[in-house]
Design a protein around this motif. Structure first.
Motif, PDB file in Angstrom:
ATOM      1  N   ALA A  70      12.003  11.190  30.738  1.00  0.00           N
ATOM      2  CA  ALA A  70      13.543  11.244  32.123  1.00  0.00           C
ATOM      3  C   ALA A  70      14.310  11.542  31.330  1.00  0.00           C
ATOM      4  O   ALA A  70      15.386  11.028  30.258  1.00  0.00           O
ATOM      5  N   SER A  71      15.861  11.993  32.579  1.00  0.00           N
ATOM      6  CA  SER A  71      17.096  11.971  32.411  1.00  0.00           C
ATOM      7  C   SER A  71      18.170  11.189  31.908  1.00  0.00           C
ATOM      8  O   SER A  71      17.292   9.561  32.512  1.00  0.00           O
ATOM      9  N   ARG A  72      18.732  11.376  31.692  1.00  0.00           N
ATOM     10  CA  ARG A  72      19.821   9.817  30.983  1.00  0.00           C
ATOM     11  C   ARG A  72      20.043   8.942  32.504  1.00  0.00           C
ATOM     12  O   ARG A  72      19.861   7.330  32.149  1.00  0.00           O
ATOM     13  N   ALA A  73      20.038   9.658  33.579  1.00  0.00           N
ATOM     14  CA  ALA A  73      20.370   8.486  34.761  1.00  0.00           C
ATOM     15  C   ALA A  73      19.404   7.095  34.982  1.00  0.00           C
ATOM     16  O   ALA A  73      19.182   6.251  34.819  1.00  0.00           O
ATOM     17  N   VAL A  74      17.788   8.179  34.458  1.00  0.00           N
ATOM     18  CA  VAL A  74      16.957   7.196  34.658  1.00  0.00           C
ATOM     19  C   VAL A  74      16.770   6.281  34.103  1.00  0.00           C
ATOM     20  O   VAL A  74      16.412   5.194  33.736  1.00  0.00           O
ATOM     21  N   GLU A  75      17.133   6.341  32.643  1.00  0.00           N
ATOM     22  CA  GLU A  75      17.040   5.635  31.173  1.00  0.00           C
ATOM     23  C   GLU A  75      18.287   4.279  31.741  1.00  0.00           C
ATOM     24  O   GLU A  75      18.032   3.579  31.253  1.00  0.00           O
ATOM     25  N   PHE A  76      19.019   4.761  32.219  1.00  0.00           N
ATOM     26  CA  PHE A  76      19.770   4.334  32.288  1.00  0.00           C
ATOM     27  C   PHE A  76      19.507   3.336  33.436  1.00  0.00           C
ATOM     28  O   PHE A  76      20.191   1.414  33.205  1.00  0.00           O
ATOM     29  N   PHE A  77      19.392   3.665  34.800  1.00  0.00           N
ATOM     30  CA  PHE A  77      18.840   2.673  35.548  1.00  0.00           C
ATOM     31  C   PHE A  77      17.450   1.586  34.564  1.00  0.00           C
ATOM     32  O   PHE A  77      17.381   0.768  35.292  1.00  0.00           O
ATOM     33  N   PHE A  78      16.513   2.055  34.702  1.00  0.00           N
ATOM     34  CA  PHE A  78      15.567   0.863  33.733  1.00  0.00           C
ATOM     35  C   PHE A  78      16.261   0.377  32.475  1.00  0.00           C
ATOM     36  O   PHE A  78      15.862  -1.261  32.724  1.00  0.00           O
ATOM     37  N   ALA A  79      17.494   0.292  31.859  1.00  0.00           N
ATOM     38  CA  ALA A  79      17.832  -0.166  31.442  1.00  0.00           C
ATOM     39  C   ALA A  79      18.993  -1.027  31.988  1.00  0.00           C
ATOM     40  O   ALA A  79      18.637  -2.730  31.496  1.00  0.00           O
ATOM     41  N   VAL A  80      19.199  -0.977  32.519  1.00  0.00           N
ATOM     42  CA  VAL A  80      20.116  -2.503  33.542  1.00  0.00           C
ATOM     43  C   VAL A  80      19.347  -3.407  34.126  1.00  0.00           C
ATOM     44  O   VAL A  80      18.916  -4.234  34.217  1.00  0.00           O
ATOM     45  N   PHE A  81      18.146  -2.334  35.056  1.00  0.00           N
ATOM     46  CA  PHE A  81      16.916  -3.312  35.685  1.00  0.00           C
ATOM     47  C   PHE A  81      16.415  -3.612  34.596  1.00  0.00           C
ATOM     48  O   PHE A  81      15.613  -4.750  35.715  1.00  0.00           O
ATOM     49  N   GLY A  82      15.727  -3.614  33.921  1.00  0.00           N
ATOM     50  CA  GLY A  82      14.982  -4.448  32.705  1.00  0.00           C
ATOM     51  C   GLY A  82      15.671  -5.071  32.190  1.00  0.00           C
ATOM     52  O   GLY A  82      15.010  -6.357  32.025  1.00  0.00           O
ATOM     53  N   ALA A  83      16.447  -4.926  32.108  1.00  0.00           N
ATOM     54  CA  ALA A  83      17.536  -6.535  31.445  1.00  0.00           C
ATOM     55  C   ALA A  83      17.419  -7.954  32.355  1.00  0.00           C
ATOM     56  O   ALA A  83      17.087  -8.726  31.857  1.00  0.00           O
ATOM     57  N   LEU A  84      17.475  -6.671  34.223  1.00  0.00           N
ATOM     58  CA  LEU A  84      17.685  -8.119  34.971  1.00  0.00           C
ATOM     59  C   LEU A  84      15.749  -9.238  34.583  1.00  0.00           C
ATOM     60  O   LEU A  84      16.007 -10.081  35.383  1.00  0.00           O
ATOM     61  N   ALA A  85      14.879  -8.790  34.022  1.00  0.00           N
ATOM     62  CA  ALA A  85      13.513  -9.162  33.710  1.00  0.00           C
ATOM     63  C   ALA A  85      13.727 -10.208  32.828  1.00  0.00           C
ATOM     64  O   ALA A  85      12.682 -11.504  32.603  1.00  0.00           O
ATOM     65  N   ALA A  86      15.172  -9.962  31.962  1.00  0.00           N
ATOM     66  CA  ALA A  86      15.002 -11.699  31.076  1.00  0.00           C
ATOM     67  C   ALA A  86      13.452 -12.006  30.500  1.00  0.00           C
ATOM     68  O   ALA A  86      12.986 -12.941  29.605  1.00  0.00           O
ATOM     69  N   GLN A  87      13.619 -10.921  29.431  1.00  0.00           N
ATOM     70  CA  GLN A  87      12.370  -9.794  28.694  1.00  0.00           C
ATOM     71  C   GLN A  87      12.457  -9.122  27.698  1.00  0.00           C
ATOM     72  O   GLN A  87      12.279  -8.693  26.945  1.00  0.00           O
ATOM     73  N   ASN A  88      13.607  -9.829  27.220  1.00  0.00           N
ATOM     74  CA  ASN A  88      14.558  -8.931  26.289  1.00  0.00           C
ATOM     75  C   ASN A  88      14.886  -7.598  26.043  1.00  0.00           C
ATOM     76  O   ASN A  88      14.668  -7.099  27.042  1.00  0.00           O
ATOM     77  N   SER A  89      15.855  -7.004  24.996  1.00  0.00           N
ATOM     78  CA  SER A  89      15.712  -5.440  25.567  1.00  0.00           C
ATOM     79  C   SER A  89      14.941  -4.733  25.474  1.00  0.00           C
ATOM     80  O   SER A  89      13.561  -4.878  24.843  1.00  0.00           O
ATOM     81  N   ILE A  90      15.140  -3.230  25.394  1.00  0.00           N
ATOM     82  CA  ILE A  90      14.309  -2.408  25.392  1.00  0.00           C
ATOM     83  C   ILE A  90      13.442  -2.786  23.933  1.00  0.00           C
ATOM     84  O   ILE A  90      12.496  -2.424  24.209  1.00  0.00           O
ATOM     85  N   LEU A  91      14.434  -2.414  23.094  1.00  0.00           N
ATOM     86  CA  LEU A  91      14.542  -2.410  21.453  1.00  0.00           C
ATOM     87  C   LEU A  91      13.107  -3.287  20.455  1.00  0.00           C
ATOM     88  O   LEU A  91      12.257  -3.020  20.379  1.00  0.00           O
ATOM     89  N   TRP A  92      13.573  -3.882  21.445  1.00  0.00           N
ATOM     90  CA  TRP A  92      12.563  -5.802  21.220  1.00  0.00           C
ATOM     91  C   TRP A  92      11.636  -5.614  21.593  1.00  0.00           C
ATOM     92  O   TRP A  92      10.161  -5.717  20.977  1.00  0.00           O
ATOM     93  N   TRP A  93      11.236  -5.800  23.174  1.00  0.00           N
ATOM     94  CA  TRP A  93       9.744  -5.347  23.908  1.00  0.00           C
ATOM     95  C   TRP A  93       9.472  -4.385  23.411  1.00  0.00           C
ATOM     96  O   TRP A  93       8.069  -4.539  23.374  1.00  0.00           O
ATOM     97  N   SER A  94       9.311  -3.234  22.914  1.00  0.00           N
ATOM     98  CA  SER A  94       8.725  -2.090  22.591  1.00  0.00           C
ATOM     99  C   SER A  94       8.216  -2.313  21.326  1.00  0.00           C
ATOM    100  O   SER A  94       7.204  -2.168  21.130  1.00  0.00           O
ATOM    101  N   ALA A  95       8.880  -2.702  20.350  1.00  0.00           N
ATOM    102  CA  ALA A  95       8.536  -3.008  19.084  1.00  0.00           C
ATOM    103  C   ALA A  95       7.734  -3.451  19.673  1.00  0.00           C
ATOM    104  O   ALA A  95       6.164  -3.412  18.422  1.00  0.00           O
ATOM    105  N   SER A  96       7.895  -4.687  19.196  1.00  0.00           N
ATOM    106  CA  SER A  96       6.259  -5.612  19.471  1.00  0.00           C
ATOM    107  C   SER A  96       5.397  -5.624  20.566  1.00  0.00           C
ATOM    108  O   SER A  96       4.076  -5.380  20.055  1.00  0.00           O
ATOM    109  N   HIS A  97       6.029  -4.139  21.153  1.00  0.00           N
ATOM    110  CA  HIS A  97       4.756  -3.889  21.893  1.00  0.00           C
ATOM    111  C   HIS A  97       3.548  -3.340  21.038  1.00  0.00           C
ATOM    112  O   HIS A  97       2.590  -3.289  21.573  1.00  0.00           O
ATOM    113  N   ARG A  98       4.602  -2.528  20.441  1.00  0.00           N
ATOM    114  CA  ARG A  98       4.056  -1.004  19.474  1.00  0.00           C
ATOM    115  C   ARG A  98       2.926  -2.092  18.710  1.00  0.00           C
ATOM    116  O   ARG A  98       1.643  -1.581  18.353  1.00  0.00           O
TER     117      ARG A  98
END
Ligand SMILES: [Zn+2]
Ligand SMILES: [Zn+2]
Length: 370
Positions: A70-98
């Protein structure tokens, strides 16, 4: 070995206890006292989709599994609105999900369903995980500037944007408290619980359609409340596919959203598993389920059925090979030979299906008590 210590995480416990109290009872009380208007529900629903899709299409299918680019714009959108879910950061979430995918149903799986429904649903978040902060399985994400920026600021974004934005919208309509409650708290509770259902219910209720060896289940009802993540048996078998519900009619708004991004030129390289591989997995899962019945079938009959299954296996393998060749020929772009290869692949697939169906018919013809 257990990955979790007995040490409780009080910040998480308080947050996960208080937000539903405010979200459900606080909102109910305030709405009864001050009245309801449709914009409140609209705000909650819109925020639910923006934040929920950032988790499913963003955190999960883009960052954790790399099922598309995905484009940087999409990544940025997910980064901002994903943070609102209060499920920690992308990095933390993805590492434990893997880790969850790699060790599913075993001790290292952070939300191991074998430890019970409520553990997988929410209790796992109540304890400090000593492995938290180990990002060795996420080197790709460590190199992504958007991910690293979000890892640093996600708490700030969660508070400032997650509660500030809905309050601002509420102020526009003349009631900032209602905006904060519906777009902030109610929405947060719904996104939380729907994400948690993927780890609990989608590992408990439904059919193990694509892999009978793990607890992941396909369940349309779960898909309905999780923006399409309920087809979890398929997802665990083929985590690299950008879809979870593979049929066009299966409720998977995350897949439609990703397709929409593609149409807008903001996403590309959508990965999907070839049809023969999917059907082969479906057959193997069913075969595993049939084993107990095969064991009580008269020996010569069972032998015949097994031969049919093996014939189907061979045809599936041939279809998969032809499918791979077709993709290669097509990518070369020199000739139209791929069309013929594709036809051949489809014929092999039909043959495999026929053999498999025959095996099923033969088995159902045998009385269950034989
Ligand atoms: Zn899972
Ligand atoms: Zn996953």
């Amino acid at each position: 070995m257990q990955t979790t210590t007995a040490e409780k995480d009080w910040v998480n416990i308080l947050f996960l206890m208080l937000t539903p109290i405010i979200g459900v009872f606080g909102t109910a009380w305030y709405t009864i006292a001050h009245g309801f208007e449709w914009w409140m529900l609209g705000l909650g629903v819109v925020m639910y989709f923006l934040v929920g899709l950032s988790i499913t299409a963003g955190y999960h299918r883009l960052f954790s599994h790399r099922t598309y680019e995905a484009s940087r714009a999409v990544e940025f959108f997910f980064a901002v609105f994903g943070a609102l879910a209060a499920q920690n950061s992308i990095l933390w979430w993805s590492a434990s999900h893997r880790v969850h995918h790699r060790f599913v149903d075993r001790d290292w799986d952070p939300y191991n369903i074998q430890r019970g429904f409520w553990w997988a649903h929410i209790f796992w978040i109540f304890y400090k995980n000593p492995d938290s902060g180990d990002f060795s399985n996420s080197k790709d994400l460590l190199k992504n500037p958007v991910v690293m920026w979000q890892h640093r600021w996600h708490y700030v974004i969660m508070v400032v944007v997650g509660f500030g934005l809905p309050a601002l919208v509420g102020a526009f309509f003349g009631d900032w408290v209602a905006g904060l409650l519906w777009g902030g708290f109610v929405r947060l509770v719904f996104v939380h619980q729907s994400t948690f259902f993927v780890n609990s219910l989608a590992h408990k209720a439904g059919a193990p359609t694509f892999d009978a060896n793990v607890s992941a289940r396909d369940n349309w009802a779960v898909a309905l409340v999780t923006l399409g993540e309920g087809y979890h048996s398929f997802h665990h078998r083929f985590p690299g596919d950008f879809r979870n519900g593979i049929r066009w009619y299966q409720w998977d708004p995350s897949k439609w959203f990703i397709r929409g991004l593609q149409a807008a030129g903001q996403a590309w390289s959508l990965r999907r598993v070839p049809a023969p591989s999917i059907e082969q997995a479906r057959m193997e899962a069913a075969v595993l389920g049939l084993e107990p019945r095969l064991a009580v079938v008269p020996r010569d009959r069972a032998e015949e059925i097994r031969q049919r299954i093996n014939a189907a296996r061979e045809e599936f393998a041939r279809a998969i090979e032809l499918w791979r060749r077709q993709a290669e020929e097509r990518a070369d772009g020199f000739s139209t030979a791929w069309k013929e290869t594709r036809r051949e692949a489809k014929r092999a697939l039909a043959e495999a299906r026929r053999d498999w169906k025959r095996a099923c018919v033969m088995l159902s013809a045998v009385p269950a008590h034989a």
